[in-house]
Design an enzyme around this catalytic site. Structure first.
Site, PDB file in Angstrom:
ATOM      1  N   GLU A 308       0.845  -1.200   0.000  1.00 55.08           N
ATOM      2  CA  GLU A 308       0.000   0.000   0.000  1.00 55.08           C
ATOM      3  C   GLU A 308       0.874   1.242   0.000  1.00 55.08           C
ATOM      4  O   GLU A 308       1.977   1.213   0.547  1.00 55.08           O
ATOM      5  CB  GLU A 308      -0.852   0.040   1.282  1.00 55.08           C
ATOM      6  CG  GLU A 308      -2.007  -0.910   1.280  1.00 55.08           C
ATOM      7  CD  GLU A 308      -2.744  -0.931   2.634  1.00 55.08           C
ATOM      8  OE1 GLU A 308      -2.328  -0.232   3.571  1.00 55.08           O
ATOM      9  OE2 GLU A 308      -3.718  -1.675   2.729  1.00 55.08           O
ATOM     10  N   LYS A 310       2.287   4.515   1.414  1.00 58.70           N
ATOM     11  CA  LYS A 310       2.437   4.972   2.802  1.00 58.70           C
ATOM     12  C   LYS A 310       2.278   6.486   2.810  1.00 58.70           C
ATOM     13  O   LYS A 310       3.180   7.225   2.427  1.00 58.70           O
ATOM     14  CB  LYS A 310       3.818   4.568   3.326  1.00 58.70           C
ATOM     15  CG  LYS A 310       4.038   4.952   4.759  1.00 58.70           C
ATOM     16  CD  LYS A 310       5.358   4.396   5.254  1.00 58.70           C
ATOM     17  CE  LYS A 310       5.559   4.710   6.707  1.00 58.70           C
ATOM     18  NZ  LYS A 310       5.241   6.082   7.052  1.00 58.70           N
ATOM     19  N   ARG A 315      -2.040   9.706  11.665  1.00 57.31           N
ATOM     20  CA  ARG A 315      -2.893   8.533  11.851  1.00 57.31           C
ATOM     21  C   ARG A 315      -4.230   8.964  12.423  1.00 57.31           C
ATOM     22  O   ARG A 315      -4.279   9.808  13.331  1.00 57.31           O
ATOM     23  CB  ARG A 315      -2.212   7.567  12.825  1.00 57.31           C
ATOM     24  CG  ARG A 315      -2.872   6.206  12.946  1.00 57.31           C
ATOM     25  CD  ARG A 315      -2.162   5.224  12.082  1.00 57.31           C
ATOM     26  NE  ARG A 315      -2.690   3.888  12.145  1.00 57.31           N
ATOM     27  CZ  ARG A 315      -1.923   2.800  12.292  1.00 57.31           C
ATOM     28  NH1 ARG A 315      -0.620   2.903  12.456  1.00 57.31           N
ATOM     29  NH2 ARG A 315      -2.457   1.591  12.252  1.00 57.31           N
ATOM     30  N   GLU A 381      -5.231   7.482   7.418  1.00 52.35           N
ATOM     31  CA  GLU A 381      -4.231   8.545   7.525  1.00 52.35           C
ATOM     32  C   GLU A 381      -4.885   9.813   6.963  1.00 52.35           C
ATOM     33  O   GLU A 381      -5.459   9.773   5.872  1.00 52.35           O
ATOM     34  CB  GLU A 381      -2.995   8.141   6.709  1.00 52.35           C
ATOM     35  CG  GLU A 381      -1.813   9.056   6.848  1.00 52.35           C
ATOM     36  CD  GLU A 381      -0.906   8.726   8.050  1.00 52.35           C
ATOM     37  OE1 GLU A 381      -1.256   7.863   8.885  1.00 52.35           O
ATOM     38  OE2 GLU A 381       0.155   9.361   8.145  1.00 52.35           O
ATOM     39  N   GLU A 480       5.431   8.518   1.397  1.00 51.56           N
ATOM     40  CA  GLU A 480       6.739   8.264   2.003  1.00 51.56           C
ATOM     41  C   GLU A 480       7.350   6.952   1.552  1.00 51.56           C
ATOM     42  O   GLU A 480       8.475   6.651   1.914  1.00 51.56           O
ATOM     43  CB  GLU A 480       6.559   8.134   3.510  1.00 51.56           C
ATOM     44  CG  GLU A 480       6.681   9.394   4.291  1.00 51.56           C
ATOM     45  CD  GLU A 480       6.763   9.050   5.759  1.00 51.56           C
ATOM     46  OE1 GLU A 480       7.744   9.438   6.393  1.00 51.56           O
ATOM     47  OE2 GLU A 480       5.849   8.361   6.273  1.00 51.56           O
ATOM     48  N   LYS A 485       2.061  -5.512   3.533  1.00 50.97           N
ATOM     49  CA  LYS A 485       1.268  -6.206   4.555  1.00 50.97           C
ATOM     50  C   LYS A 485       0.893  -7.613   4.113  1.00 50.97           C
ATOM     51  O   LYS A 485       0.506  -7.825   2.961  1.00 50.97           O
ATOM     52  CB  LYS A 485      -0.016  -5.415   4.824  1.00 50.97           C
ATOM     53  CG  LYS A 485       0.234  -3.995   5.276  1.00 50.97           C
ATOM     54  CD  LYS A 485      -1.074  -3.231   5.473  1.00 50.97           C
ATOM     55  CE  LYS A 485      -0.804  -1.817   5.959  1.00 50.97           C
ATOM     56  NZ  LYS A 485      -2.031  -1.031   6.094  1.00 50.97           N
ATOM     57  N   ARG A 499       3.794  -3.734  17.289  1.00 48.07           N
ATOM     58  CA  ARG A 499       4.653  -3.459  16.137  1.00 48.07           C
ATOM     59  C   ARG A 499       4.908  -4.831  15.529  1.00 48.07           C
ATOM     60  O   ARG A 499       5.659  -5.629  16.070  1.00 48.07           O
ATOM     61  CB  ARG A 499       5.948  -2.788  16.585  1.00 48.07           C
ATOM     62  CG  ARG A 499       6.782  -2.307  15.418  1.00 48.07           C
ATOM     63  CD  ARG A 499       7.977  -1.489  15.868  1.00 48.07           C
ATOM     64  NE  ARG A 499       7.606  -0.238  16.511  1.00 48.07           N
ATOM     65  CZ  ARG A 499       7.158   0.852  15.873  1.00 48.07           C
ATOM     66  NH1 ARG A 499       7.039   0.838  14.570  1.00 48.07           N
ATOM     67  NH2 ARG A 499       6.852   1.932  16.529  1.00 48.07           N
ATOM     68  N   LYS A 505       7.441  -1.504   6.739  1.00 53.48           N
ATOM     69  CA  LYS A 505       7.465  -0.224   6.021  1.00 53.48           C
ATOM     70  C   LYS A 505       8.743  -0.105   5.214  1.00 53.48           C
ATOM     71  O   LYS A 505       9.823  -0.444   5.682  1.00 53.48           O
ATOM     72  CB  LYS A 505       7.291   0.955   6.988  1.00 53.48           C
ATOM     73  CG  LYS A 505       8.113   0.922   8.238  1.00 53.48           C
ATOM     74  CD  LYS A 505       7.678   2.039   9.195  1.00 53.48           C
ATOM     75  CE  LYS A 505       8.464   1.954  10.490  1.00 53.48           C
ATOM     76  NZ  LYS A 505       8.024   2.844  11.539  1.00 53.48           N
TER      77      LYS A 505
END
Ligand code: ATP
Length: 681
Positions: A308, A310, A315, A381, A480, A485, A499, A505
């Site tokens: 996806e 970023k 958030r 986001e 970014e 995922k 986490r 990421k």
């Protein structure tokens, strides 16, 4: 029935069943905890005490737990004490009849206001005996202090603190403190000490919130067994209770809801009655950093995954209940705000209520939901949006928005919500479903409204060149990088507050060696030179050690700031200067290493670095490298550069010293590997 010290004697003869929990009893447990650093012993003290509360005064269980975790309410309630050192000193002085100068001198010598309060108290002659403090009384007193607002609020806060301090230690007052050296932090169970430390937001017990959660589970399991007349619960039973409470808490992080439910339904029924629900924000799932696409492919080998975009914004967890469903969510009524379309709110990654920052988003919410949607929790986001060119704007634009009391009609920087996950839909938590299923539900329940609500862009591919293209495209679209995922299988469920290795990421500008930027706490500053003498020109930063709860210095930084930014930072930081480092700052004591000013630990900044090295000047993760480097060398950053302020992170959420140590080791391992290959440039 086990007693607290296991001696057979009742340690609190004054605490009778049904009577309020004496605050002195809790402080005795605190001081037992304070005397050890062993986690299992801390856990045992904590759980024995909670068991005693369950047995004698279960109605006080909630306030006891809240005082143990140094929080008056769940994060989303937005209750902050907001009390600085000077206000506390004033209150100690006024409540004990000592001058402010003497209190300041003591603080300078002892460095712990809690101990200063204890010392002041034990010197105080007892004129009369106030009623002993109770746990509930202290909790309510502190809550009242936190809630004071508006004109004259400082004076009201001082008088609230004085009231508590005057009643503190009344049971032992006059007995003196013979034989105890308060300055050595062995002052015994002083109530004044723990009240003051609570006010400062640091009990300094080494008692992590997670430990209290486990202690609570153990206490309840043992208590429930005892009530049934069973023998002591087995290790398996304890582990089962712990797992239940951990899962429930991760989806519904609110002791206010969970503790009454435990008392009413029992721990082993908790999963049926306490579920993720709109109105109670959960801590978001977080991603692990990676250095390269190849690292992603190694991790997700042979698994289906998705890449996806970023987005670089803030958030946002959006909660919603339609008018006709409100009666099903009693907790939502107090935490969500009412508008024409039902109840709704936006929460930050810290569970702070951002609804007053984004009224423009909430006003449009009804346009993105499809007809049959009754309730939901979305993970998104928010990103600044260029309405002319119809594209995403950089993060800095978003930061120029006001944080509070925004009026929808005054908004200059428009935002678009990019939704990437769905945690709850129409009465059912969806977190256990696979990401593929959650995404399908998300797309079924919502519709795109360009520039206002969009789905995060993605591509499902495991071909390296396609991933590279997605990464490049995401960067062109002002993102970014990518969030990669896991898509199917059990591993792709939503893991609140974790986490997780199932989310990776990949950022566009990772520097070789160090995968991620660091979020560091500002502890001190140096005055500028030349043009910059009226502002701070460089700063001392630190990482956070979650075990000792210390801030450990990691670098000085003077690069990456504009002149305007330096002025802004000077304005922001000057009011929080303190005259000496806090005792929980771990820093070099060499005089030339000292900053010109020290600060309260409040601000978190994101910082990039070229690489990491070990240096005696800094203390980050020093205890992890003792054998290797000799005493006292910590990890430090080379060529650190300021990226941005992280107002959405609290100091306790800064990069941990453990993560810093891990980054250093990883860098060293890579260097070794390269050397082994005959050197790579
Ligand atoms: P972390 O959130 O991992 O502690 P951080 O706050 O420094 O680190 P980043 O490393 O920049 O943030 O990356 C994670 C953040 O990226 C998320 O918390 C979320 O706000 C944001 N984000 C943007 N797009 C997505 C997406 N598609 N999926 C998940 N998170 C996303």
């Amino acid at each position: 029935q086990a007693t607290l010290k296991g001696t057979g004697a009742d340690p609190y003869p004054d605490w009778k069943a049904g009577e309020p929990v004496p605050y002195a009893a809790l402080c005795t447990t605190f001081s037992l905890i304070e005397m050890t650093t062993k986690r299992l012993i801390i856990l045992a003290h904590c759980s024995l005490f909670l068991r005693q509360v369950l047995r004698l005064t279960p109605g006080d269980l909630l306030s006891t737990v809240q005082l143990m975790i140094n929080k008056l309410a769940a994060d989303y309630a937005g209750i902050e004490l907001g009390i600085g050192e000077s206000l506390i000193m004033k209150s100690i002085g006024e409540s004990t009849g000592r001058s402010l100068a003497v209190i300041k001198a003591d603080q300078h010598e002892i460095g712990d206001l809690g101990l200063v309060a204890a010392k002041s108290r034990s010197n105080q002659p007892t004129m009369f005996k106030p009623k002993p403090l109770t746990v509930r009384g202290v909790h309510d007193g502190l809550l009242a202090i936190a809630k004071v607002q508006g004109h004259g609020s400082q004076d009201k806060k001082v008088s609230g603190i004085k009231k508590l301090l005057s009643a503190a230690d009344s049971a032992t007052a006059g007995k003196g403190s013979k034989g105890v050296d308060i300055t050595q932090n062995k002052g015994g169970p002083s109530e004044a000490k723990f009240i003051v430390r609570f006010l400062e937001g640091k009990l300094r017990l080494g008692l992590a919130e997670k430990t209290v959660l486990v202690a609570l589970a153990q206490a309840v399991v043992a208590h429930e067994a005892a009530v049934k007349g069973d023998k002591a619960p087995s290790a398996e039973k304890l582990a089962e209770g712990e797992a239940i409470l951990k899962t429930v808490y991760s989806e519904l992080p609110s002791y206010e809801v969970i503790i009454p439910a435990i008392l009413e339904h029992g721990l082993f029924n908790l999963r049926n009655v306490c579920k993720l629900q709109p109105g109670i924000p959960l801590k978001p799932m977080l991603a692990k950093p990676t250095k390269s696409i190849t690292e992603v492919l190694d991790r997700f080998e042979n698994k289906e995954f998705t890449c996806e975009y970023k987005y670089d914004g803030e958030r946002a967890q959006i909660h919603y209940v339609a008018p006709e469903s409100i009666s099903q969510y009693p907790n939502a009524a107090s935490t969500l705000q009412r508008d024409g379309a039902g109840l709704c709110a936006i929460f930050s990654r810290n569970s702070e209520d951002l609804s007053k920052k984004y009224p423009d988003i909430l006003a449009k919410l009804s346009t993105w939901i499809k007809k049959d949607v009754q309730s939901f929790v979305l993970d998104c986001e928010t990103v600044a949006w260029d309405t002319v060119n119809k594209k995403v704007l950089p993060f800095q634009q978003l930061m120029t928005r006001k944080r509070k009391d925004v009026k929808a009609e005054d908004v200059k920087v428009k935002v678009c919500v990019f939704a990437f996950d769905l945690l709850f839909l129409n009465g059912e938590p969806t977190v256990k479903k696979s990401l593929r299923q959650r995404r399908e539900l998300l797309h079924q329940a919502f519709q795109t409204v360009e520039g206002e609500f969009q789905f995060a862009q993605y591509g499902n591919t495991n071909a390296i060149d396609e991933i590279q293209t997605l990464l490049d495209d995401s960067v062109k679209a002002s993102c970014e990088g990518l969030m990669v995922k896991m898509l199917d299988t059990d591993e792709s469920g939503y893991e609140p507050s974790k986490r997780s290795r199932n989310w990776l990421k990949v950022k566009k500008d990772y520097l070789a060696g160090v995968g991620d930027s660091l979020d560091l706490v500002v502890l001190g500053a140096y005055y500028g030179r030349g043009k910059r003498t009226s502002v701070y020109g460089a700063f001392l930063l630190a990482a956070y050690n979650t075990s000792t709860q210390n801030y450990e210095t990691i670098c000085n930084i003077g690069t990456g700031f504009s002149e305007a930014m330096l002025e802004e930072l000077h304005k922001e930081l000057s009011p929080i200067t303190i005259d000496r480092p806090k005792p929980f700052y771990s820093h070099s004591t060499v005089p030339k290493d000292q900053p010109d000013v020290w600060f309260e630990p409040r601000f978190v900044w994101e910082v990039k670095t070229a690489d990491l090295t070990l240096s005696p000047r800094y203390k980050a993760a020093a205890d992890e490298f003792v054998g290797i480097t000799g005493e006292g060398k910590g990890v430090s950053l080379r060529f650190p550069r300021f990226i941005k302020k992280r107002d959405d992170k609290k100091p306790e959420e800064a990069t941990t010293t453990r993560a810093v140590a891990e980054m250093y080791r990883k860098q060293e391992a890579v260097a070794k590997e390269n050397a082994g290959k005959g050197g790579v440039d």
